[in-house]
Structures are given as C-alpha cells and as structure tokens.
Design a protein around this motif. Structure first.
Motif, PDB file in Angstrom:
ATOM      1  N   VAL A 294       3.021  17.442  13.946  1.00 47.47           N
ATOM      2  CA  VAL A 294       2.832  17.400  15.393  1.00 47.47           C
ATOM      3  C   VAL A 294       2.690  18.828  15.925  1.00 47.47           C
ATOM      4  O   VAL A 294       3.577  19.662  15.731  1.00 47.47           O
ATOM      5  N   LEU A 295       1.572  19.101  16.558  1.00 47.98           N
ATOM      6  CA  LEU A 295       1.362  20.421  17.185  1.00 47.98           C
ATOM      7  C   LEU A 295       1.288  20.202  18.696  1.00 47.98           C
ATOM      8  O   LEU A 295       0.376  19.536  19.192  1.00 47.98           O
ATOM      9  N   LYS A 296       2.285  20.718  19.399  1.00 48.28           N
ATOM     10  CA  LYS A 296       2.360  20.462  20.847  1.00 48.28           C
ATOM     11  C   LYS A 296       1.745  21.606  21.648  1.00 48.28           C
ATOM     12  O   LYS A 296       1.670  22.736  21.177  1.00 48.28           O
ATOM     13  N   ALA A 297       1.397  21.271  22.880  1.00 50.89           N
ATOM     14  CA  ALA A 297       0.763  22.261  23.765  1.00 50.89           C
ATOM     15  C   ALA A 297       1.703  23.421  24.094  1.00 50.89           C
ATOM     16  O   ALA A 297       1.255  24.475  24.530  1.00 50.89           O
ATOM     17  N   ASP A 298       3.023  23.216  23.894  1.00 49.14           N
ATOM     18  CA  ASP A 298       3.959  24.308  24.177  1.00 49.14           C
ATOM     19  C   ASP A 298       3.986  25.341  23.054  1.00 49.14           C
ATOM     20  O   ASP A 298       4.731  26.311  23.111  1.00 49.14           O
ATOM     21  N   GLY A 299       3.169  25.119  21.992  1.00 49.19           N
ATOM     22  CA  GLY A 299       3.087  26.076  20.898  1.00 49.19           C
ATOM     23  C   GLY A 299       4.021  25.757  19.751  1.00 49.19           C
ATOM     24  O   GLY A 299       4.149  26.551  18.823  1.00 49.19           O
ATOM     25  N   SER A 300       4.682  24.615  19.768  1.00 53.23           N
ATOM     26  CA  SER A 300       5.591  24.258  18.684  1.00 53.23           C
ATOM     27  C   SER A 300       4.851  23.451  17.623  1.00 53.23           C
ATOM     28  O   SER A 300       3.795  22.873  17.878  1.00 53.23           O
ATOM     29  N   ILE A 301       5.434  23.435  16.426  1.00 49.23           N
ATOM     30  CA  ILE A 301       4.891  22.636  15.337  1.00 49.23           C
ATOM     31  C   ILE A 301       6.056  21.950  14.627  1.00 49.23           C
ATOM     32  O   ILE A 301       7.132  22.552  14.475  1.00 49.23           O
ATOM     33  N   ALA A 302       5.884  20.696  14.239  1.00 51.77           N
ATOM     34  CA  ALA A 302       6.961  19.957  13.581  1.00 51.77           C
ATOM     35  C   ALA A 302       6.368  19.035  12.525  1.00 51.77           C
ATOM     36  O   ALA A 302       5.284  18.487  12.701  1.00 51.77           O
ATOM     37  N   VAL A 303       7.106  18.901  11.420  1.00 55.84           N
ATOM     38  CA  VAL A 303       6.672  18.029  10.324  1.00 55.84           C
ATOM     39  C   VAL A 303       7.650  16.860  10.253  1.00 55.84           C
ATOM     40  O   VAL A 303       8.860  17.071  10.083  1.00 55.84           O
ATOM     41  N   HIS A 304       7.143  15.646  10.419  1.00 53.64           N
ATOM     42  CA  HIS A 304       7.998  14.462  10.428  1.00 53.64           C
ATOM     43  C   HIS A 304       7.734  13.567   9.223  1.00 53.64           C
ATOM     44  O   HIS A 304       6.584  13.423   8.801  1.00 53.64           O
ATOM     45  N   ALA A 305       8.809  12.934   8.710  1.00 58.06           N
ATOM     46  CA  ALA A 305       8.676  11.844   7.746  1.00 58.06           C
ATOM     47  C   ALA A 305       8.833  10.539   8.523  1.00 58.06           C
ATOM     48  O   ALA A 305       9.143  10.543   9.719  1.00 58.06           O
ATOM     49  N   ASP A 306       8.672   9.432   7.837  1.00 55.12           N
ATOM     50  CA  ASP A 306       8.804   8.133   8.524  1.00 55.12           C
ATOM     51  C   ASP A 306      10.271   7.725   8.524  1.00 55.12           C
ATOM     52  O   ASP A 306      10.632   6.602   8.180  1.00 55.12           O
ATOM     53  N   ALA A 307      11.141   8.651   8.861  1.00 50.26           N
ATOM     54  CA  ALA A 307      12.597   8.410   8.890  1.00 50.26           C
ATOM     55  C   ALA A 307      13.213   9.507   9.749  1.00 50.26           C
ATOM     56  O   ALA A 307      12.509  10.348  10.295  1.00 50.26           O
ATOM     57  N   LYS A 308      14.529   9.510   9.891  1.00 49.58           N
ATOM     58  CA  LYS A 308      15.277  10.537  10.633  1.00 49.58           C
ATOM     59  C   LYS A 308      14.992  10.526  12.139  1.00 49.58           C
ATOM     60  O   LYS A 308      15.142  11.564  12.809  1.00 49.58           O
ATOM     61  N   ALA A 309      14.559   9.378  12.639  1.00 48.90           N
ATOM     62  CA  ALA A 309      14.340   9.212  14.080  1.00 48.90           C
ATOM     63  C   ALA A 309      13.530  10.366  14.664  1.00 48.90           C
ATOM     64  O   ALA A 309      12.420  10.605  14.220  1.00 48.90           O
ATOM     65  N   TYR A 310      14.109  11.071  15.659  1.00 49.37           N
ATOM     66  CA  TYR A 310      13.357  12.126  16.329  1.00 49.37           C
ATOM     67  C   TYR A 310      13.382  13.450  15.581  1.00 49.37           C
ATOM     68  O   TYR A 310      12.718  14.418  15.960  1.00 49.37           O
ATOM     69  N   LYS A 311      14.170  13.522  14.472  1.00 48.25           N
ATOM     70  CA  LYS A 311      14.386  14.823  13.836  1.00 48.25           C
ATOM     71  C   LYS A 311      13.261  15.157  12.853  1.00 48.25           C
ATOM     72  O   LYS A 311      12.979  14.382  11.947  1.00 48.25           O
ATOM     73  N   PRO A 312      12.645  16.298  13.008  1.00 49.45           N
ATOM     74  CA  PRO A 312      11.625  16.680  12.037  1.00 49.45           C
ATOM     75  C   PRO A 312      12.256  17.179  10.737  1.00 49.45           C
ATOM     76  O   PRO A 312      13.428  17.572  10.711  1.00 49.45           O
ATOM     77  N   LEU A 313      11.454  17.153   9.658  1.00 51.62           N
ATOM     78  CA  LEU A 313      11.922  17.703   8.381  1.00 51.62           C
ATOM     79  C   LEU A 313      11.928  19.222   8.457  1.00 51.62           C
ATOM     80  O   LEU A 313      12.783  19.893   7.895  1.00 51.62           O
ATOM     81  N   ASN A 314      10.930  19.732   9.132  1.00 51.94           N
ATOM     82  CA  ASN A 314      10.843  21.168   9.338  1.00 51.94           C
ATOM     83  C   ASN A 314      10.056  21.430  10.621  1.00 51.94           C
ATOM     84  O   ASN A 314       9.268  20.592  11.031  1.00 51.94           O
ATOM     85  N   TRP A 315      10.280  22.569  11.225  1.00 49.59           N
ATOM     86  CA  TRP A 315       9.625  22.831  12.510  1.00 49.59           C
ATOM     87  C   TRP A 315       9.674  24.317  12.835  1.00 49.59           C
ATOM     88  O   TRP A 315      10.413  25.070  12.182  1.00 49.59           O
ATOM     89  N   MET A 316       8.914  24.710  13.822  1.00 51.80           N
ATOM     90  CA  MET A 316       9.031  26.075  14.344  1.00 51.80           C
ATOM     91  C   MET A 316       8.823  26.013  15.858  1.00 51.80           C
ATOM     92  O   MET A 316       7.870  25.395  16.343  1.00 51.80           O
TER      93      MET A 316
END
Lengths: 367, 219
Positions: free
Chosen positions: B28-50
């Motif tokens: 997920v790359l958001k307009a606020d400049g963040s990036i997050a990598v999600h699996a199909d688990a862990k609810a809203y929590k990404p596996l990794n992000w910046m």
C-alpha cells in the motif's frame, strides 16, 4: 551561514510566522518548524500548515545564503524571553547556534529540504484599502464554522457586488453579511471561499490605514503587506444559498442600546456557569420594553429588564448567549435593531443607522 | 492510494535487519508518502512499513523506500497480480461518539427517565473523591446520586458506592440513594449493585436522542 538581527524585529517576525505553524503536524513533522531563508540583507521566516502560509521578511546582517528549519515553538518562546539587543544565529549542517547577550543555545534543526514548496502569489495584484477590509473581517469571520465536518462553512464567502465586495460567513446557527462598497477586490460576478482561519490571521495583520495587495489564483489567495505575505488555500465547494434566508421584512422590531444589552446579557447568563456560552438567554419583548432571563436547572435563574423600544406583538425568543454577544459586538453601532418573526424563525441584528452589516441569528428552542 | 498485490520479497535494513521471503502480499502506497506491506492476516498491522518523510523510488520492479535515518525498505516485485491507483480525496476524519457526556446531558434534561418524581439538583456534584454525574431529589425529597456509564460494570458500582459514602457524611443529603444508569449493565454488576443497595437503570441512547429537541438551524 549566519545572520544578526535586532531581537524586537526578529521576535515580531517569529510571532507572526508562528501563527501559521501547524498545531498537529501529522505526516510532515517539518511543519512544526519555521523555515528561515537567509538572503542578502534580509531573512525570510515562513510558517505553514499547508492551508495557510505566512512569510515575513526582516532586515538583517547576513553572511551566506541558504535555508534552515528551526523548531517553531522553541524559537518563539526563546524570542519572547530574550533581552532587547542583537540576536546572532549561526546555522550549521544540523544545528543552529543562537546567541543574545550572555545567552547561548545550540538547537537541532529540521531538514529544510522536507519543507513543502512555498506558494507563490498568482495572478495580477489588486490594491485595496486595508482598514475597511480589516473591519469587515472582524465583523464576519467569527460567524464561520470551526467544525471540519462541514468544510464549506469553515470558509468566508467573498463575492463581487455591483459597487464592491460582500463578505459572508455562517456556521448554520448564525450568518454574518458585510458589504464593503468601493473595495473592488474581485472581477464582476466572481466569488471565492477563503478559509476563516487564514482571514482571521489576516485581520490581525492588516493596518488601519494603507493598502493591501491581493493576488487571486486558481486555488489560493495571497495578501501582500509591507514585508509580510499571507497565502490561504481556497475552500472548494458551493456556499449555501444564504440570500433566501433573509426576509424582506419583519413584523417585530426592538431598538436598544448595544452596550446596555451586552452588559445585561453578560450578567444574566452567569447563572449558566461553565455552560454559559451555550446556555440560552430569553428575550421577552413587549410594549414595556425588554426583559432578559436565563435559567439553569441545577443552579437557578437570573432576570434583568433593559430599556428598549419595541414595536410588534408580545414575543419571547431565546438565543445562544455567546452567539448573541458575538452579534452585538460585530454590529458595532451604539444603537441596534433586533427584528424578529416568531420564537422559531431567525432574527436579524443590525445597526440602526447603517445597512451595510447584518447578523442573522437562529433562536434556541425552549420548553 | 496505490494498491499492488504481488508475489514479492522484502528486505529491511536499519535499526535491525529483517527479510520477508517470496510470497503474495499487498503493498500500500498512500498519498501521505507512507508505504506498507500487508499479509492476509494481522488485521490492520503491516508486516513492514515506512512512515513519511521517506523517499520512494521504483526501478525495474523494485520499490525502494529510504529515510534520513538511513533505513531502507526494498520490495522486489516478482509477479504483479494487481496494480491500481485511486484518488481518495480529503478524509473528513473520525467522528467519535462522546456517549457518556451526551448521556449525561440528555439525562440531566430528563431525569424523570431514571425514576418518577426525580428532579435535578446539580450536574457534576462535587465530593472529595470526585464529582458524581448527577445529584437529584426524588418525590419524597431524598437525595439521589446518579452515576452514568456507557457500560455498567462492577467498577462503576464501586465508584458510585464511594460517592454515596462521601455524600452520606453531609447531613443535609443523608441518607443518599444511588442509581447506576447505563446503556447496558453487565449481569455481574447488577448482582453486585443489588448487594450494595444500588439501583440499576438501563437507558436507550437513541430514545433519549429522539426525545431531545433538535437544534434549530438556518440550513
């Protein structure tokens, strides 16, 4: 790079630019800072929350050019406490040295490269008288909404009229309209919506005499004063059709001295305690005049008659006391007129001697 | 907002080293400049992000995010299954329901909801262990302390009992009756309340709201 500047000059500039600094920085921590741009013989200070940007230029002895961002709150508090005299600021790679008299400080800087691109004035500038604009804003801006849930109402409508401009603001409980004839700010038929926060800051900056240059762009408006520039983003959307709310005539008319009414409202509403701003105040109008009253179920009641002239049918109407006081303040005239229809329809406050301002106020339902 | 579903591997270097091996994930790359990598688990929590501010570049199927703290997140896209961008516009923000404050305001205006003949003496009546939400008098003139909660729990009953004990020291109020009002009262709290002589009243927020006169507005 470094610069030297008088504390009073720098403190004023910091305080002005600080008013645009974001209170919540969210994704851009650098917005908690003030951008300092060192240029030959002057320093420009910039504060911004992206919606509103204030740029202030001050004369300074500058050695080297470049930019740095200093934490705004710290800088503002520091400037307000330093003794009068020269302030020297030396900016290094990631810190700044600030010296004044015997005071020394070394503070971390934020990355100037992270600071958003500064908005530049767009379009052709129009010069208008600053004093009348400031007065109009003072009358209208407080009526704008502070609720971001309805963003259009957080703006002030500036619309061209046949002979000048009209300012309109509303939070849906009250509506303030001020005509400024002779202030040809906009082209014929044009209207824009400008954020009330920006205009509130502009009103503080505007001098009582002289002119302000206005640059209207596609998405922003810039107001340029001597050494200071304020840029506010335009609010997108259509302002409500307010004209239909103002009836052409009212059956009931109360004429009263503004200060006497305001003083009485302030006394009577005290019974509302901490909720006094939102507590209703009743105006019982009859041939005998006006009687104010307020009731707080868990505290008690207050009453006060106020000398007034009333023409119409006997009527009791209640208003939010703070909104009523705002209207009295905005009306400005020593004698004002309150026109009403019934306890559930909006009433109008206006000066008895001029017709360039009106304040439409919705009543509060009372049991 | 850009959504990329891809078979990818992820390397993070910074405060520690971490690697996500080859698997299908959502980037997920958001307009606020963040990036997050999600699996199909862990609810809203990404596996990794910046978080922003960071610099994001994409070259030959490799997305790299880096920041001033010298952290690097490198996402190698081996097979892109979905890649689309959307303009979400400005978010109006989360509107939270101030349920207890609203309940107190609504009940203060209609204390009869809590018992016939009740009349309000004061909201936020002070005691030396904190203010009780409402102090009322019943039809017989007895003082009634009312504590208002969204959910009535054992702790709510204990709190109200403490208030009642302090109020009982005031001869002009004693003996004080106690009422716990909530949109829902848990069974254990009800039993405990009964054992402490506290009356429980469940109230319907929507009904109270419907009964409240609507604000008059210009539009």
């Amino acid at each position: 790079m470094k610069f030297r500047c008088e504390r009073d000059t720098l403190a004023d500039a910091v305080a002005t630019a600080y008013r645009a600094v974001a209170s919540r920085t969210g994704a851009l921590p650098v917005l908690a800072g003030l951008l300092l741009r060192l240029q030959p013989n002057e320093v420009e200070l910039v504060g911004s929350d992206l919606e509103l940007t204030i740029r202030v230029r001050v004369p300074a002895e500058v050695d080297g050019v470049g930019s740095a961002v200093l934490v705004a709150r710290l800088l503002q508090e520091l400037m307000s406490r330093l003794a009068a005299g020269a302030v020297r600021v030396e900016i290094g790679e990631d810190q700044a040295k600030i010296e004044a008299g015997r005071f020394r400080s070394e503070v971390r800087t934020l990355a100037a490269s992270d600071f958003p691109r500064l908005p530049e004035a767009e379009g052709e500038g129009v010069k208008v008288a600053a004093g009348p604009l400031a007065q109009g804003l003072r009358q209208v801006v407080p009526a704008a909404s502070k609720d971001d849930a309805r963003p259009i109402l957080t703006g002030v409508l500036i619309a061209a009229t046949a002979d000048g401009v009209r300012l309109v603001a509303t939070d849906s409980y009250r509506l303030a309209v001020r005509d400024l004839p002779g202030l040809n700010l906009l082209g014929e038929g044009r209207s824009v919506l400008v954020g009330a926060k920006g205009l509130s800051e502009l009103q503080r900056l505007l001098p009582t005499e002289g002119e302000v240059e206005v640059f209207l762009g596609e998405r922003q408006v810039t107001f340029r004063l001597d050494g200071t520039e304020l840029t506010a983003r335009l609010v997108e959307g259509e302002f409500p059709n307010y004209q239909q709310l103002v009836p052409s005539g009212y059956p009931n008319r109360l004429t009263v001295q503004r200060d006497a009414l305001a003083d009485a409202v302030n006394r009577v509403r005290l019974v509302g305690g901490q909720n006094r701003d939102s507590s209703p105040i009743r105006l019982a109008m009859s041939a005998e005049g006006l009687e104010l009253s307020a009731t707080a179920q868990d505290v008690g009641q207050s009453y006060e008659p106020v000398e007034a002239k009333y023409e119409g049918t006997e009527l009791t109407v209640a208003f939010n006391s703070q909104f009523l006081l705002d209207g009295l303040e905005a009306t400005g005239s020593s004698e004002l007129v309150i026109e009403s229809v019934d306890p559930l329809k909006p009433a109008v406050l206006r000066a008895s001697d001029t017709s360039d301002f009106l304040y439409l106020l919705m009543p509060v339902r009372i049991a | 907002m850009r959504l990329v579903v891809a078979r990818c591997s992820v390397e993070y270097a910074g405060r520690l080293g971490a690697r996500l091996p080859d698997a299908v994930r959502l980037v997920v790359l958001k307009a606020d400049g963040s990036i997050a990598v999600h699996a199909d688990a862990k609810a809203y929590k990404p596996l990794n992000w910046m978080n922003p501010p960071c610099t994001i570049t994409e070259v030959d199927g490799v997305i790299t995010a880096s920041n001033r703290q010298a952290e690097r997140l490198v996402i190698e896209l081996h097979e892109v299954l979905y890649d689309s961008s959307f303009e979400l516009g400005q978010d109006p923000g989360l509107a939270k329901d101030g349920v207890e404050a609203e309940l107190q305001e609504l009940l203060a205006a209609r204390v009869q909801t809590l018992g016939a003949g009740l009349r309000l003496v004061r909201r936020e009546y002070p005691t030396d262990v904190g203010p009780v939400d409402l102090l009322c008098r019943d039809g017989a003139g007895r003082a009634v302390a009312v504590e208002i909660k969204r959910i009535g729990e054992i702790a709510s009953v204990e709190q109200l009992v403490r208030y009642r004990e302090r109020l009982d020291r005031d001869g002009s109020l004693s003996p004080v009756l106690a009422v716990l009002a909530a949109t829902r009262i848990k069974p254990q709290a009800r039993v405990f309340a009964e054992s402490r002589g506290v009356e429980c009243v469940e109230v319907d927020l929507e009904e109270l709201r419907a009964g409240a006169p609507a604000d008059l507005r210009l539009f």
